[in-house]
Design a protein around this motif. Structure first.
Motif, PDB file in Angstrom:
ATOM      1  N   PHE A 108      39.421  40.960  10.791  1.00 22.39           N
ATOM      2  CA  PHE A 108      39.776  39.681  10.256  1.00 22.39           C
ATOM      3  C   PHE A 108      39.984  38.956   9.005  1.00 22.39           C
ATOM      4  O   PHE A 108      40.386  38.664   8.458  1.00 22.39           O
ATOM      5  N   GLU A 111      41.786  41.007   6.368  1.00 20.88           N
ATOM      6  CA  GLU A 111      43.323  39.859   6.388  1.00 20.88           C
ATOM      7  C   GLU A 111      42.901  38.536   5.572  1.00 20.88           C
ATOM      8  O   GLU A 111      44.187  38.251   4.989  1.00 20.88           O
ATOM      9  N   ASN A 112      41.707  37.937   5.680  1.00 22.21           N
ATOM     10  CA  ASN A 112      42.258  36.832   5.053  1.00 22.21           C
ATOM     11  C   ASN A 112      41.818  36.919   3.685  1.00 22.21           C
ATOM     12  O   ASN A 112      42.204  36.010   2.428  1.00 22.21           O
ATOM     13  N   ARG A 113      41.422  37.881   3.170  1.00 25.81           N
ATOM     14  CA  ARG A 113      40.897  38.396   1.983  1.00 25.81           C
ATOM     15  C   ARG A 113      42.547  39.256   1.487  1.00 25.81           C
ATOM     16  O   ARG A 113      42.274  39.741   0.541  1.00 25.81           O
ATOM     17  N   GLN A 114      43.368  39.195   1.782  1.00 25.96           N
ATOM     18  CA  GLN A 114      44.365  39.429   1.690  1.00 25.96           C
ATOM     19  C   GLN A 114      44.279  41.574   1.594  1.00 25.96           C
ATOM     20  O   GLN A 114      45.772  42.060   0.559  1.00 25.96           O
ATOM     21  N   ARG A 117      46.341  47.687   3.315  1.00 33.46           N
ATOM     22  CA  ARG A 117      46.463  47.317   4.156  1.00 33.46           C
ATOM     23  C   ARG A 117      45.853  49.073   4.851  1.00 33.46           C
ATOM     24  O   ARG A 117      44.489  49.479   5.493  1.00 33.46           O
ATOM     25  N   MET A 120      42.060  48.724   4.692  1.00 35.08           N
ATOM     26  CA  MET A 120      41.927  48.188   5.552  1.00 35.08           C
ATOM     27  C   MET A 120      41.294  48.473   6.292  1.00 35.08           C
ATOM     28  O   MET A 120      40.566  48.781   7.036  1.00 35.08           O
ATOM     29  N   HIS A 121      42.011  49.534   6.988  1.00 40.55           N
ATOM     30  CA  HIS A 121      41.809  50.543   8.219  1.00 40.55           C
ATOM     31  C   HIS A 121      40.505  50.732   7.920  1.00 40.55           C
ATOM     32  O   HIS A 121      39.927  51.653   8.501  1.00 40.55           O
TER      33      HIS A 121
ATOM     34  N   LEU B 133      48.979  40.872  22.499  1.00 36.74           N
ATOM     35  CA  LEU B 133      48.381  40.698  20.955  1.00 36.74           C
ATOM     36  C   LEU B 133      49.648  41.733  20.093  1.00 36.74           C
ATOM     37  O   LEU B 133      51.016  41.638  19.540  1.00 36.74           O
ATOM     38  N   SER B 161      48.133  34.664  19.313  1.00 32.05           N
ATOM     39  CA  SER B 161      46.955  35.313  19.862  1.00 32.05           C
ATOM     40  C   SER B 161      45.394  35.016  20.075  1.00 32.05           C
ATOM     41  O   SER B 161      44.961  36.020  20.961  1.00 32.05           O
ATOM     42  N   ARG B 165      43.736  36.137  22.920  1.00 31.73           N
ATOM     43  CA  ARG B 165      42.723  36.440  23.731  1.00 31.73           C
ATOM     44  C   ARG B 165      41.006  35.848  24.347  1.00 31.73           C
ATOM     45  O   ARG B 165      40.168  36.295  25.238  1.00 31.73           O
ATOM     46  N   MET B 222      35.541  31.137  11.367  1.00 38.47           N
ATOM     47  CA  MET B 222      36.509  31.277  10.642  1.00 38.47           C
ATOM     48  C   MET B 222      36.979  31.415   9.842  1.00 38.47           C
ATOM     49  O   MET B 222      36.640  31.808   9.262  1.00 38.47           O
ATOM     50  N   ARG B 225      34.015  32.915   7.435  1.00 41.38           N
ATOM     51  CA  ARG B 225      34.639  34.381   7.299  1.00 41.38           C
ATOM     52  C   ARG B 225      36.334  34.220   6.509  1.00 41.38           C
ATOM     53  O   ARG B 225      36.367  35.534   6.363  1.00 41.38           O
ATOM     54  N   GLY B 226      36.597  33.308   5.925  1.00 42.56           N
ATOM     55  CA  GLY B 226      37.343  33.109   4.292  1.00 42.56           C
ATOM     56  C   GLY B 226      38.177  32.523   5.036  1.00 42.56           C
ATOM     57  O   GLY B 226      39.180  33.232   3.848  1.00 42.56           O
ATOM     58  N   PHE B 227      38.997  32.102   5.629  1.00 44.39           N
ATOM     59  CA  PHE B 227      39.917  32.276   6.884  1.00 44.39           C
ATOM     60  C   PHE B 227      40.535  30.487   6.112  1.00 44.39           C
ATOM     61  O   PHE B 227      39.773  29.554   5.855  1.00 44.39           O
ATOM     62  N   THR B 228      41.264  30.702   5.181  1.00 45.63           N
ATOM     63  CA  THR B 228      42.229  29.196   4.455  1.00 45.63           C
ATOM     64  C   THR B 228      43.118  28.341   5.196  1.00 45.63           C
ATOM     65  O   THR B 228      43.130  27.788   5.821  1.00 45.63           O
ATOM     66  N   HIS B 232      48.779  33.077   4.111  1.00 42.28           N
ATOM     67  CA  HIS B 232      48.226  34.244   2.827  1.00 42.28           C
ATOM     68  C   HIS B 232      47.492  34.872   3.594  1.00 42.28           C
ATOM     69  O   HIS B 232      46.148  35.071   3.368  1.00 42.28           O
ATOM     70  N   ARG B 233      47.688  36.068   4.358  1.00 39.41           N
ATOM     71  CA  ARG B 233      46.471  37.034   4.913  1.00 39.41           C
ATOM     72  C   ARG B 233      47.771  38.233   4.748  1.00 39.41           C
ATOM     73  O   ARG B 233      48.408  38.299   5.056  1.00 39.41           O
ATOM     74  N   SER B 234      47.079  39.414   4.520  1.00 41.73           N
ATOM     75  CA  SER B 234      47.528  40.387   4.461  1.00 41.73           C
ATOM     76  C   SER B 234      47.358  41.119   6.150  1.00 41.73           C
ATOM     77  O   SER B 234      46.753  40.126   7.190  1.00 41.73           O
ATOM     78  N   LYS B 235      47.922  41.936   6.700  1.00 48.21           N
ATOM     79  CA  LYS B 235      47.923  42.546   8.307  1.00 48.21           C
ATOM     80  C   LYS B 235      47.586  43.966   8.527  1.00 48.21           C
ATOM     81  O   LYS B 235      47.944  44.964   7.442  1.00 48.21           O
ATOM     82  N   TYR B 236      46.566  43.807   9.456  1.00 41.99           N
ATOM     83  CA  TYR B 236      45.407  45.415   9.771  1.00 41.99           C
ATOM     84  C   TYR B 236      46.351  45.609  10.623  1.00 41.99           C
ATOM     85  O   TYR B 236      47.156  47.243  10.271  1.00 41.99           O
ATOM     86  N   ARG B 237      47.756  45.350  11.423  1.00 44.81           N
ATOM     87  CA  ARG B 237      48.324  46.307  12.545  1.00 44.81           C
ATOM     88  C   ARG B 237      49.690  45.818  11.810  1.00 44.81           C
ATOM     89  O   ARG B 237      50.273  44.574  11.460  1.00 44.81           O
ATOM     90  N   ILE B 238      50.386  46.904  11.456  1.00 44.77           N
ATOM     91  CA  ILE B 238      51.963  46.676  11.755  1.00 44.77           C
ATOM     92  C   ILE B 238      52.850  47.311  12.529  1.00 44.77           C
ATOM     93  O   ILE B 238      52.580  48.385  12.526  1.00 44.77           O
TER      94      ILE B 238
END
Lengths: 282, 264
Positions: A108, A111-114, A117, A120-121, B133, B161, B165, B222, B225-228, B232-238
C-alpha cells in the motif's frame, strides 16, 4: 553517554497545541530526539504522547512553535517528504491494515509513492521475509493474530525504508510473548538499518530497555534521562501515576525486608549479579 | 450450509482461475444476455454444453458443484411453480379456480428453470474462481472509460476493496457484540416483531460507532503511509488480458452466434 557527533534528528521547539474546543494540551513543549537512539516516551493516558507523535508526522497541525524532522520543518509543503522519513505503527492492529491480503497491505505505502511494479514486488518480498511473514502473504487479516498483523504493519513500513520509526503504543494490544517478539524485531531492524526509534508506551519494562526516556505529564516534559536514572526516582513515577519497573519493585520489596541495597534501580542482569553476590557473602 | 458454494471463493490454479477478472466479469454478463436469446431446446443444449465445459475447466468436480448450488433449487422451483400456475395461453390441461396449467406454461416454466440454472451456474463459477479483490480490480478496469466523464473510478475501487477487507472484521465484531449483549440479558431472535426490532438497537449502535472508529483510525494510518489521493498511485497487482481470455471469448462468441442461428 551521548555521542557528540550525533545530531538531533527531531527537534520539537516550543510547541503549543490544543484540539478544538479543548484546553491547551501542550504549552511551550520542547524536546529533541537524537539520531540512532531508541527513545521511550512515557506518561499517563491523556498526557499528550500520541498527539505529539501525530504532530511530528504532520497528521495534526501545530498552533504555535516548530518541529523539525531531519532538517525539514513540519509544514503543509513538507508533510509528504516528512512522512517518507517516518514510519508509524499504531495501537490497533486491525485499524491499520488497509490491504485485502498481507501482500497488498505491505504494497500500500509503495503504491502511494508510485514505485515501479517490479521493484515493488521485490521490496514486498524482502520486507515480508524480514519479519518472517512471507509464507503468510496470501492470508486475509481476519486469519491473522494481533502480533502477526503488527508484523505486517512493520513490514509495510520497512518496505519504505524510513529513517525513523514511531511505535505509537504498538504493543499495547498484544500478549507478553507477541510484545516481546515485536520489540525484538524492531530492535533488529534498528541495528541493521541504523534507524531512530521512538516508542510511546505505558509499558515500563519496554521503556526500561530504551536508550533514553522522556517523561511527559499533562503536556509537560517533566524528566529526561537514561532509564536507570528515571526509574530510580520511584516517587516521581508514583506521583504521575506510573508503575516502577519489575526490578525496582523487587529492590523495594527487598529493602522492606531489611536487605541493604544502595541503589533504587538495576537492570535484570545487574540485579541478578547483586543477589548472587549477596548470597555468596552470607 | 458448509457445502453451499454460491458467492464463495475456492483457491485453485485452473484455466478459469488464471483468466483476468475483467474478462471473466464481462463474459458472465455476455453469457447472461445470450441465455435470454435462447428459446428452444437445441440452443439451450449448446449453452448447457458450454457451461459444463466451463465447470470442468474451473477444476471443481461437477457433483461437488451441483451439491453446492442445491440449496438454491428450492427458490427456482418456487418461482417456476408460480410461473406455471399463473401464466395463460395454449391448451388448458388442468384448471382449479385462478390456477391453471397449460402446455405453453409448462414449456415456459421449463425454460425459466433452465435459465435460472444457467445464470446461477455461470455466476457461481465466477465467484468460485475469482477473489473479491480481483473482482474489485476487474470492476475498476471495466469502468475505466468512465474516467472521461470524471467518474471517480479509482476512488470507487479503493472503497470497494476496503469494504471487502472489512467484511470479516465487522462480522467478527458483530458476533462479539451479540454475545456481549446476550451475556447482559438481551434476547435476540424471539418475541414479537417490535420486540425483535428493539433488541437490534443494542447491536446496531455499537456496530456503527465501531465502524466509525475504524474509519477514523484507518484514514490516519493511510495518511501516515503516504496516501494522498487514489489516482496518483501505482498498482501492485495487475490482471492483464491474456491468450486464455481471447480464446475463451472466441469460444463464447461462437456459442452466442450459434444460439442466435438456432433460435426460432
Amino acid at each position: 553517554m551521548r555521542d557528540p557527533t550525533m545530531k538531533d534528528i527531531i527537534q520539537v521547539k516550543n510547541i503549543s497545541f490544543n484540539y478544538s474546543g479543548q484546553p491547551l494540551l501542550f504549552d511551550g513543549l520542547s524536546l529533541d530526539v537524537h539520531e540512532g537512539e531508541w527513545l521511550a516516551l512515557i506518561g499517563q493516558n491523556g498526557s499528550g504522547k500520541s498527539t505529539l507523535a501525530r504532530l511530528i508526522d504532520g497528521l495534526n497541525v501545530l498552533k504555535k512553535g516548530q518541529i523539525f524532522v531531519d532538517g525539514l520543518l513540519v509544514s503543509d509543503q513538507n508533510v509528504f517528504d516528512i512522512r517518507n522519513k517516518i514510519g508509524m505503527v499504531f495501537q490497533n492492529p486491525e485499524d491499520q491494515f488497509v490491504g485485502a491480503t498481507v501482500e497488498d497491505d505491505v504494497a500500500f505505502g509503495l503504491e502511494n509513492r508510485q514505485i515501479d511494479r517490479e521493484k515493488m514486488h521485490q521490496l514486498v518480498k524482502t520486507s515480508l521475509e524480514n519479519v518472517n511473514m512471507w509464507e503468510f502473504r496470501d492470508r486475509i487479516p481476519a486469519n491473522l493474530s494481533g502480533g502477526q498483523k503488527q508484523r505486517v504493519a512493520i513490514a509495510g513500513i520497512v518496505a519504505l525504508s524510513p529513517k525513523i520509526i514511531i511505535l505509537d503504543e504498538a504493543t499495547s494490544m498484544l500478549d507478553p510473548q507477541g510484545r516481546q517478539d515485536i520489540l525484538d524485531l524492531v530492535r533488529q531492524l534498528k541495528e541493521k538499518n541504523h534507524l531512530t526509534v521512538i516508542s510511546i508506551t505505558h509499558d515500563i519494562d519496554e521503556a526500561a530497555s530504551a536508550d533514553r526516556v522522556i517523561v511527559i505529564n499533562k503536556g509537560q516534559k517533566i524528566d529526561e534521562d537514561i532509564p536507570g536514572k528515571i526509574f530510580s526516582n520511584t516517587e516521581q513515577l508514583a506521583r504521575i501515576g506510573l508503575d516502577a519497573p519489575y526490578t525496582a519493585q523487587l529492590i523495594a520489596a527487598l529493602k522492606r525486608r531489611h536487605f541493604d541495597l544502595d541503589k533504587e534501580y538495576l537492570d535484570r542482569e545487574g540485579l541478578i549479579a547483586w543477589i548472587k553476590q549477596l548470597v555468596s557473602t552470607k | 450450509m458448509t457445502n453451499f458454494l454460491f458467492g464463495r471463493y475456492l483457491p485453485g490454479n485452473s484455466w478459469i482461475h488464471q483468466m483476468s477478472p475483467q474478462s471473466k466479469l464481462l463474459l458472465s454478463f455476455y453469457f447472461v444476455i445470450v441465455i435470454f436469446f435462447a428459446n428452444n431446446l437445441v440452443s439451450y443444449g449448446v449453452l448447457a454444453l458450454l457451461i459444463i465445459v466451463v465447470i470442468l475447466l474451473s477444476g471443481v468436480s461437477i457433483t461437488f458443484f451441483l451439491k453446492g448450488i442445491r440449496p438454491l433449487i428450492w427458490l427456482i422451483i418456487f418461482t417456476v411453480g408460480l410461473q406455471i400456475l399463473f401464466s395463460s395461453g395454449g391448451t388448458i390441461l388442468w384448471q382449479w379456480g385462478p390456477f391453471s396449467i397449460t402446455n405453453l406454461s409448462l414449456i415456459n416454466g421449463g425454460f425459466i428453470f433452465i435459465r435460472f440454472l444457467l445464470i446461477i451456474m455461470i455466476s457461481t463459477v465466477l465467484t468460485l474462481t475469482t477473489t473479491p479483490l480481483a473482482i474489485a480490480d476487474g470492476v475498476q478496469t471495466i469502468l475505466k472509460p468512465l474516467k472521461r466523464v470524471h467518474f471517480p473510478v479509482d476512488t470507487l475501487a479503493l472503497m470497494l476493496s476496503i469494504a471487502l477487507r472489512f467484511v470479516p472484521t465487522l462480522m467478527d465484531e458483530m458476533e462479539t457484540i451479540l454475545n456481549a449483549q446476550r451475556s447482559r440479558g438481551v434476547d435476540f431472535g424471539s418475541g414479537s416483531l417490535t420486540h425483535r426490532v428493539k433488541a437490534a438497537v443494542p447491536l446496531l449502535v455499537p456496530l456503527f460507532t465501531g465502524a466509525i472508529n475504524h474509519a477514523e483510525n484507518l484514514s490516519t494510518a493511510m495518511e501516515a503511509r503516504g496516501f494522498t489521493d487514489s489516482e496518483h498511485r501505482s498498482k501492485y497487482r495487475i490482471y492483464r488480458w491474456q491468450l486464455k481470455d481471447t480464446l475463451s471469448w472466441i469460444v463464447f462468441l461462437v456459442a452466442g452466434g450459434l444460439v442466435l442461428y438456432l433460435r426460432k
